[in-house]
Scaffold this active site. Structure first.
Site, PDB file in Angstrom:
ATOM      1  N   GLU A 111      31.698  31.911  11.730  1.00  0.00           N
ATOM      2  CA  GLU A 111      31.561  31.343  13.067  1.00  0.00           C
ATOM      3  C   GLU A 111      30.309  30.510  13.208  1.00  0.00           C
ATOM      4  O   GLU A 111      29.337  30.669  12.468  1.00  0.00           O
ATOM      5  CB  GLU A 111      31.588  32.463  14.098  1.00  0.00           C
ATOM      6  CG  GLU A 111      30.561  33.516  13.827  1.00  0.00           C
ATOM      7  CD  GLU A 111      30.803  34.789  14.631  1.00  0.00           C
ATOM      8  OE1 GLU A 111      31.958  35.091  14.955  1.00  0.00           O
ATOM      9  OE2 GLU A 111      29.825  35.461  14.930  1.00  0.00           O
ATOM     10  N   CYS A 124      24.016  26.787  15.747  1.00  0.00           N
ATOM     11  CA  CYS A 124      23.740  27.982  14.953  1.00  0.00           C
ATOM     12  C   CYS A 124      24.869  28.102  13.925  1.00  0.00           C
ATOM     13  O   CYS A 124      26.034  28.181  14.302  1.00  0.00           O
ATOM     14  CB  CYS A 124      23.700  29.198  15.883  1.00  0.00           C
ATOM     15  SG  CYS A 124      23.515  30.763  15.014  1.00  0.00           S
ATOM     16  N   CYS A 131      27.920  39.158   4.746  1.00  0.00           N
ATOM     17  CA  CYS A 131      26.513  39.215   4.354  1.00  0.00           C
ATOM     18  C   CYS A 131      26.299  40.473   3.540  1.00  0.00           C
ATOM     19  O   CYS A 131      26.887  41.515   3.832  1.00  0.00           O
ATOM     20  CB  CYS A 131      25.622  39.256   5.600  1.00  0.00           C
ATOM     21  SG  CYS A 131      23.844  39.193   5.234  1.00  0.00           S
ATOM     22  N   CYS A 135      21.958  45.147   7.089  1.00  0.00           N
ATOM     23  CA  CYS A 135      21.109  45.618   8.191  1.00  0.00           C
ATOM     24  C   CYS A 135      21.995  46.383   9.187  1.00  0.00           C
ATOM     25  O   CYS A 135      23.003  45.849   9.650  1.00  0.00           O
ATOM     26  CB  CYS A 135      20.419  44.440   8.874  1.00  0.00           C
ATOM     27  SG  CYS A 135      19.445  43.430   7.717  1.00  0.00           S
ATOM     28  N   CYS A 138      23.260  44.967  12.702  1.00  0.00           N
ATOM     29  CA  CYS A 138      23.889  43.644  12.719  1.00  0.00           C
ATOM     30  C   CYS A 138      25.368  43.773  12.389  1.00  0.00           C
ATOM     31  O   CYS A 138      25.736  44.402  11.396  1.00  0.00           O
ATOM     32  CB  CYS A 138      23.203  42.742  11.692  1.00  0.00           C
ATOM     33  SG  CYS A 138      24.026  41.155  11.450  1.00  0.00           S
ATOM     34  N   SER A 243      12.942  37.627   9.671  1.00  0.00           N
ATOM     35  CA  SER A 243      13.459  38.736  10.476  1.00  0.00           C
ATOM     36  C   SER A 243      12.713  39.997  10.068  1.00  0.00           C
ATOM     37  O   SER A 243      13.095  40.679   9.122  1.00  0.00           O
ATOM     38  CB  SER A 243      14.959  38.892  10.230  1.00  0.00           C
ATOM     39  OG  SER A 243      15.623  37.722  10.650  1.00  0.00           O
ATOM     40  N   ASN A 323      21.352  42.842  20.788  1.00  0.00           N
ATOM     41  CA  ASN A 323      22.717  42.684  21.264  1.00  0.00           C
ATOM     42  C   ASN A 323      23.492  43.833  20.625  1.00  0.00           C
ATOM     43  O   ASN A 323      23.796  43.769  19.436  1.00  0.00           O
ATOM     44  CB  ASN A 323      23.229  41.316  20.792  1.00  0.00           C
ATOM     45  CG  ASN A 323      24.549  40.943  21.408  1.00  0.00           C
ATOM     46  OD1 ASN A 323      25.006  41.574  22.348  1.00  0.00           O
ATOM     47  ND2 ASN A 323      25.155  39.908  20.871  1.00  0.00           N
ATOM     48  N   CYS A 366      25.700  37.215  16.135  1.00  0.00           N
ATOM     49  CA  CYS A 366      25.793  38.236  15.104  1.00  0.00           C
ATOM     50  C   CYS A 366      27.178  38.688  14.672  1.00  0.00           C
ATOM     51  O   CYS A 366      27.439  39.878  14.500  1.00  0.00           O
ATOM     52  CB  CYS A 366      24.990  39.464  15.528  1.00  0.00           C
ATOM     53  SG  CYS A 366      23.507  39.046  16.385  1.00  0.00           S
TER      54      CYS A 366
HETATM   55  N1  SAH Z   1      20.294  36.810   7.518  1.00  0.00           N
HETATM   56  C1  SAH Z   1      19.371  36.016   8.265  1.00  0.00           C
HETATM   57  C2  SAH Z   1      20.011  35.107   9.307  1.00  0.00           C
HETATM   58  C3  SAH Z   1      21.145  35.649  10.161  1.00  0.00           C
HETATM   59  S1  SAH Z   1      20.827  36.714  11.496  1.00  0.00           S
HETATM   60  C4  SAH Z   1      18.329  36.892   8.911  1.00  0.00           C
HETATM   61  O1  SAH Z   1      18.497  38.092   8.903  1.00  0.00           O
HETATM   62  O2  SAH Z   1      17.327  36.372   9.377  1.00  0.00           O
HETATM   63  C5  SAH Z   1      19.843  35.875  12.672  1.00  0.00           C
HETATM   64  C6  SAH Z   1      18.964  36.813  13.466  1.00  0.00           C
HETATM   65  O3  SAH Z   1      19.742  37.661  14.314  1.00  0.00           O
HETATM   66  C7  SAH Z   1      18.154  37.741  12.569  1.00  0.00           C
HETATM   67  O4  SAH Z   1      16.827  37.831  13.036  1.00  0.00           O
HETATM   68  C8  SAH Z   1      18.879  39.067  12.764  1.00  0.00           C
HETATM   69  O5  SAH Z   1      18.062  40.162  12.451  1.00  0.00           O
HETATM   70  C9  SAH Z   1      19.258  38.992  14.218  1.00  0.00           C
HETATM   71  N2  SAH Z   1      20.277  39.958  14.614  1.00  0.00           N
HETATM   72  C10 SAH Z   1      21.279  40.480  13.872  1.00  0.00           C
HETATM   73  N3  SAH Z   1      21.993  41.373  14.585  1.00  0.00           N
HETATM   74  C11 SAH Z   1      21.448  41.385  15.811  1.00  0.00           C
HETATM   75  C12 SAH Z   1      21.752  42.107  17.005  1.00  0.00           C
HETATM   76  N4  SAH Z   1      22.780  42.961  17.059  1.00  0.00           N
HETATM   77  N5  SAH Z   1      20.981  41.875  18.097  1.00  0.00           N
HETATM   78  C13 SAH Z   1      19.950  40.997  18.047  1.00  0.00           C
HETATM   79  N6  SAH Z   1      19.621  40.301  16.957  1.00  0.00           N
HETATM   80  C14 SAH Z   1      20.348  40.499  15.842  1.00  0.00           C
END
Ligand code: SAH
Length: 373
Positions: A111, A124, A131, A135, A138, A243, A323, A366
């Site tokens: 997406e 974005c 991935c 994490c 996420c 991050s 989120n 996300c």
């Molecule tokens: N893999 C990369 C880029 C994708 S995620 C990274 O981790 O930086 C982009 C951002 O969204 C990252 O900072 C990630 O930690 C954050 N993110 C992922 N899930 C999230 C959630 N549920 N709520 C808020 N931020 C989130």
């Protein structure tokens, strides 16, 4: 340098898969010409095709009237094959936030999100289907890695957004994409080569590329240290976002599992190195999770961890209200705790912003849309 960057990377994708169709956005201008010649077509047509794709943002071959009618289909099939089809588009914020779910040639789903503001428009984009970084907060991290995206698949998301802006499909009149953030699905630095290729296509002048400013491009990473060091040497001044989400190894090992391989200290050092080499201020991303990482003492520790590397404005902190993903045990922080967190960072001289949460109701963050399919 090479010794550090040539570490075997566990997150590389499996070999031997069918590759996405090759597209002019995968190639530099000389390679585009060579590709046409390889297909028995005139090389000079590559520039015209590039102008249609990057300059005029045309996707309908019928509009490419400067190409000879008898050869048009072959030329388009050679350099402008279809890369992805939109399955769904969701809108929020009166149509100024638009999220698209794309199906790639092999059925993989990714997406992208277009966010239009009065003074800018940000795309974005995803860099991988799924991935591998796992994490736990996420949504994308829960499904694992399907595959790396190609350079052209990454670029096409931006071009699609540019087309809808140019055609006036987004409220606010015709416009352009001013910013690209690699904050969709995937870990961009785990797909390093394709991502660098995409950054080059975005920043090469039209018609070779989209002609964007590198400063408008942000690459966000969990902290793949060797790749961060390598990125600093590329000579493309993109903005780096790290991050971090926790200032201590104990918690970060849980929230960002790659931390067991690259510690907070090594990761923040690599971010500091990026700022030093590129003169670009690094952004530290910190998703605020209630009772998990939002304690006042962690704000102080984060301030110290950043401050001890230098006080020359090399870094700022961007707090992201979490989120919550379906079924997750984590929720967003209390607004009072968030305010205190900001106050403590600022007291240590660290500029801090709280990210606005566009497109919440369409799961703008996300991987939730793709995850729900
Ligand atoms: N893999 C990369 C880029 C994708 S995620 C990274 O981790 O930086 C982009 C951002 O969204 C990252 O900072 C990630 O930690 C954050 N993110 C992922 N899930 C999230 C959630 N549920 N709520 C808020 N931020 C989130």
């Amino acid at each position: 340098m090479s010794e550090r960057t040539n570490l075997p990377l566990v997150f590389d994708e499996p070999r031997g898969r069918k590759k996405p169709p090759q597209h002019l956005a995968d190639l530099d201008p000389a390679e585009r010409k060579a590709r046409l010649e390889e297909l028995g077509l005139p090389g000079f047509r590559a520039k015209q095709l590039s102008t249609h794709y990057f300059g005029r943002l045309v996707d309908d071959p019928a509009e490419m009237t400067d190409l000879p009618a008898g050869q048009r289909d072959e030329l388009v099939a050679g350099l402008l094959p279809e890369l992805m089809t939109p399955l769904r588009t969701l809108e929020a914020d009166r149509g100024t936030t638009r999220k698209t779910l794309w199906k790639l040639f092999d059925g993989a789903l990714v997406e992208s999100v277009l966010m239009r503001y009065p003074d800018r428009a940000t795309m974005c984009v995803s860099s991988q289907a799924g991935c591998g970084m796992a994490c736990p907060f996420c949504a994308t991290g829960q499904g694992g890695l399907q595959r790396n995206m190609s350079t052209a698949e990454i670029v096409e998301q931006v071009v699609a957004g540019a087309r809808s802006l140019a055609r006036g499909e987004v409220p606010g009149g015709p416009g352009r994409v001013s910013n690209v953030v690699f904050m969709g699905m995937g870990e961009p630095l785990a797909n390093y080569k394709a991502v660098i290729g995409a950054v080059r296509r975005l920043t090469d002048p039209t018609p070779d590329g989209l002609g964007m400013s590198a400063r408008g491009v942000t690459v966000s990473t969990v902290g793949l240290v060797p790749r961060m060091l390598q990125l600093a040497e590329e000579g493309i001044p993109v903005t780096l976002a790290l991050s971090l989400h926790a200032p201590d190894d104990e918690l970060r090992n849980e929230l960002v599992p790659i931390n067991t391989r690259f510690s907070v200290a090594e990761t923040v050092d690599a971010a500091w190195n990026y700022a030093k080499v590129t003169k670009r201020r690094v952004s530290i991303e910190y998703a605020m999770m209630r009772g998990i990482n939002d304690h006042a003492w962690r704000a102080d520790l984060l301030g110290d961890v950043l401050r001890e590397r230098g006080d020359w404005g090399w870094v700022h902190v961007n707090l992201i209200p979490l989120n919550p993903t379906p079924g997750s045990k984590w929720t967003a922080s209390d607004p009072a705790d968030e305010r205190e967190f900001v106050r403590r960072l600022e007291a240590k001289g660290i500029p801090t912003t709280v990210r606005d949460t566009r497109g919440r109701e369409i799961d703008g963050a996300c991987g939730q849309l793709a995850a729900s399919e």
